[in-house]
Design a protein around this motif. Sequence first.
Motif, PDB file in Angstrom:
ATOM      1  N   UNK A   1      41.779  45.349  41.048  1.00 22.90           N
ATOM      2  CA  UNK A   1      40.566  45.612  40.301  1.00 22.90           C
ATOM      3  C   UNK A   1      39.367  45.275  41.186  1.00 22.90           C
ATOM      4  N   UNK A   2      38.450  46.213  41.422  1.00 28.48           N
ATOM      5  CA  UNK A   2      37.305  45.942  42.286  1.00 28.48           C
ATOM      6  C   UNK A   2      36.330  44.978  41.621  1.00 28.48           C
ATOM      7  N   UNK A   3      35.704  44.165  42.434  1.00 34.24           N
ATOM      8  CA  UNK A   3      34.719  43.211  41.917  1.00 34.24           C
ATOM      9  C   UNK A   3      33.421  43.910  41.589  1.00 34.24           C
ATOM     10  N   UNK A   4      32.795  43.459  40.524  1.00 31.23           N
ATOM     11  CA  UNK A   4      31.498  44.001  40.130  1.00 31.23           C
ATOM     12  C   UNK A   4      30.424  43.358  40.997  1.00 31.23           C
ATOM     13  N   UNK A   5      29.429  44.120  41.420  1.00 34.00           N
ATOM     14  CA  UNK A   5      28.332  43.496  42.163  1.00 34.00           C
ATOM     15  C   UNK A   5      27.559  42.570  41.239  1.00 34.00           C
ATOM     16  N   UNK A   6      27.190  41.427  41.732  1.00 34.28           N
ATOM     17  CA  UNK A   6      26.438  40.443  40.959  1.00 34.28           C
ATOM     18  C   UNK A   6      24.999  40.396  41.435  1.00 34.28           C
ATOM     19  N   UNK A   7      24.080  40.104  40.529  1.00 34.95           N
ATOM     20  CA  UNK A   7      22.702  39.926  40.979  1.00 34.95           C
ATOM     21  C   UNK A   7      22.655  38.782  41.994  1.00 34.95           C
ATOM     22  N   UNK A   8      21.833  38.930  42.999  1.00 33.17           N
ATOM     23  CA  UNK A   8      21.729  37.909  44.034  1.00 33.17           C
ATOM     24  C   UNK A   8      20.972  36.709  43.491  1.00 33.17           C
ATOM     25  N   UNK A   9      21.615  35.563  43.543  1.00 31.16           N
ATOM     26  CA  UNK A   9      20.987  34.325  43.111  1.00 31.16           C
ATOM     27  C   UNK A   9      21.316  33.273  44.142  1.00 31.16           C
ATOM     28  N   UNK A  10      20.327  32.587  44.586  1.00 32.96           N
ATOM     29  CA  UNK A  10      20.552  31.503  45.523  1.00 32.96           C
ATOM     30  C   UNK A  10      20.557  30.227  44.708  1.00 32.96           C
ATOM     31  N   UNK A  11      21.654  29.522  44.770  1.00 36.99           N
ATOM     32  CA  UNK A  11      21.786  28.296  44.017  1.00 36.99           C
ATOM     33  C   UNK A  11      22.027  27.123  44.940  1.00 36.99           C
ATOM     34  N   UNK A  12      22.140  25.978  44.341  1.00 36.07           N
ATOM     35  CA  UNK A  12      22.402  24.762  45.091  1.00 36.07           C
ATOM     36  C   UNK A  12      23.882  24.677  45.422  1.00 36.07           C
ATOM     37  N   UNK A  13      24.222  24.515  46.703  1.00 38.02           N
ATOM     38  CA  UNK A  13      25.640  24.379  47.039  1.00 38.02           C
ATOM     39  C   UNK A  13      26.164  23.023  46.572  1.00 38.02           C
ATOM     40  N   UNK A  14      27.418  23.008  46.171  1.00 35.09           N
ATOM     41  CA  UNK A  14      28.048  21.771  45.725  1.00 35.09           C
ATOM     42  C   UNK A  14      29.463  21.751  46.279  1.00 35.09           C
ATOM     43  N   UNK A  15      29.909  20.587  46.692  1.00 38.31           N
ATOM     44  CA  UNK A  15      31.248  20.461  47.257  1.00 38.31           C
ATOM     45  C   UNK A  15      32.161  19.832  46.221  1.00 38.31           C
ATOM     46  N   UNK A  16      33.332  20.423  46.056  1.00 38.83           N
ATOM     47  CA  UNK A  16      34.305  19.941  45.078  1.00 38.83           C
ATOM     48  C   UNK A  16      35.642  19.764  45.785  1.00 38.83           C
ATOM     49  N   UNK A  17      36.295  18.642  45.570  1.00 39.47           N
ATOM     50  CA  UNK A  17      37.613  18.405  46.136  1.00 39.47           C
ATOM     51  C   UNK A  17      38.652  18.722  45.068  1.00 39.47           C
ATOM     52  N   UNK A  18      39.580  19.601  45.394  1.00 37.46           N
ATOM     53  CA  UNK A  18      40.613  20.019  44.454  1.00 37.46           C
ATOM     54  C   UNK A  18      41.992  19.632  44.970  1.00 37.46           C
ATOM     55  N   UNK A  19      42.870  19.322  44.041  1.00 36.97           N
ATOM     56  CA  UNK A  19      44.268  19.124  44.418  1.00 36.97           C
ATOM     57  C   UNK A  19      44.858  20.482  44.757  1.00 36.97           C
ATOM     58  N   UNK A  20      46.008  20.483  45.393  1.00 39.43           N
ATOM     59  CA  UNK A  20      46.663  21.760  45.699  1.00 39.43           C
ATOM     60  C   UNK A  20      46.920  22.556  44.428  1.00 39.43           C
ATOM     61  N   UNK A  21      47.338  21.866  43.375  1.00 44.94           N
ATOM     62  CA  UNK A  21      47.641  22.550  42.112  1.00 44.94           C
ATOM     63  C   UNK A  21      46.380  23.175  41.510  1.00 44.94           C
ATOM     64  N   UNK A  22      45.267  22.429  41.543  1.00 44.13           N
ATOM     65  CA  UNK A  22      44.015  22.967  41.001  1.00 44.13           C
ATOM     66  C   UNK A  22      43.517  24.131  41.840  1.00 44.13           C
ATOM     67  N   UNK A  23      43.647  24.031  43.155  1.00 44.40           N
ATOM     68  CA  UNK A  23      43.220  25.134  44.036  1.00 44.40           C
ATOM     69  C   UNK A  23      44.057  26.378  43.768  1.00 44.40           C
ATOM     70  N   UNK A  24      45.368  26.198  43.586  1.00 42.77           N
ATOM     71  CA  UNK A  24      46.240  27.340  43.294  1.00 42.77           C
ATOM     72  C   UNK A  24      45.867  27.966  41.953  1.00 42.77           C
ATOM     73  N   UNK A  25      45.550  27.127  40.967  1.00 41.61           N
ATOM     74  CA  UNK A  25      45.153  27.633  39.655  1.00 41.61           C
ATOM     75  C   UNK A  25      43.830  28.393  39.747  1.00 41.61           C
ATOM     76  N   UNK A  26      42.890  27.865  40.506  1.00 37.47           N
ATOM     77  CA  UNK A  26      41.608  28.531  40.706  1.00 37.47           C
ATOM     78  C   UNK A  26      41.806  29.880  41.386  1.00 37.47           C
ATOM     79  N   UNK A  27      42.622  29.917  42.432  1.00 39.07           N
ATOM     80  CA  UNK A  27      42.889  31.166  43.140  1.00 39.07           C
ATOM     81  C   UNK A  27      43.551  32.193  42.228  1.00 39.07           C
ATOM     82  N   UNK A  28      44.497  31.735  41.421  1.00 39.17           N
ATOM     83  CA  UNK A  28      45.208  32.629  40.503  1.00 39.17           C
ATOM     84  C   UNK A  28      44.249  33.196  39.446  1.00 39.17           C
ATOM     85  N   UNK A  29      43.396  32.340  38.899  1.00 36.46           N
ATOM     86  CA  UNK A  29      42.429  32.787  37.885  1.00 36.46           C
ATOM     87  C   UNK A  29      41.428  33.767  38.484  1.00 36.46           C
ATOM     88  N   UNK A  30      40.952  33.489  39.699  1.00 39.32           N
ATOM     89  CA  UNK A  30      39.991  34.376  40.358  1.00 39.32           C
ATOM     90  C   UNK A  30      40.617  35.743  40.622  1.00 39.32           C
TER      91      UNK A  30
END
Length: 102
Positions: free
Chosen positions: A1-30
């Motif tokens: 499924x192709x991604x929809x173009x999003x309006x360009x918004x510059x936001x504040x970057x934030x760093x998040x540390x994920x466990x392997x399981x959470x990263x896999x879940x995030x990747x699967x959901x995305x």
Amino acid sequence: MPRKPRPSRVGEPIQVYLTEADRALLDKAAAAAGESRAEIMRRGIRRIAVEVLNAEPPMLTFLREMQSHDWPDESMPPGRDPQEWFEQELERSVLDTHEPTQ
């Protein structure tokens, strides 16, 4: 499924540390949603905000706003694609509801 173009918004970057399981879940959901990992995290934040802040769900807020006007109303520019306009108005409504105030 192709991604929809999003309006360009510059936001504040934030760093998040994920466990392997959470990263896999995030990747699967995305992948399932056809969205970026960042967008999935933004959606999660908004959903949690509704839950813990006892806020009205953004879709309900948007529907109430839309119900208070004739459809389509004068805010939709002439010649504009109604679906594109609707999606942008929905996103605006959701962000207005859940963006932090300063």
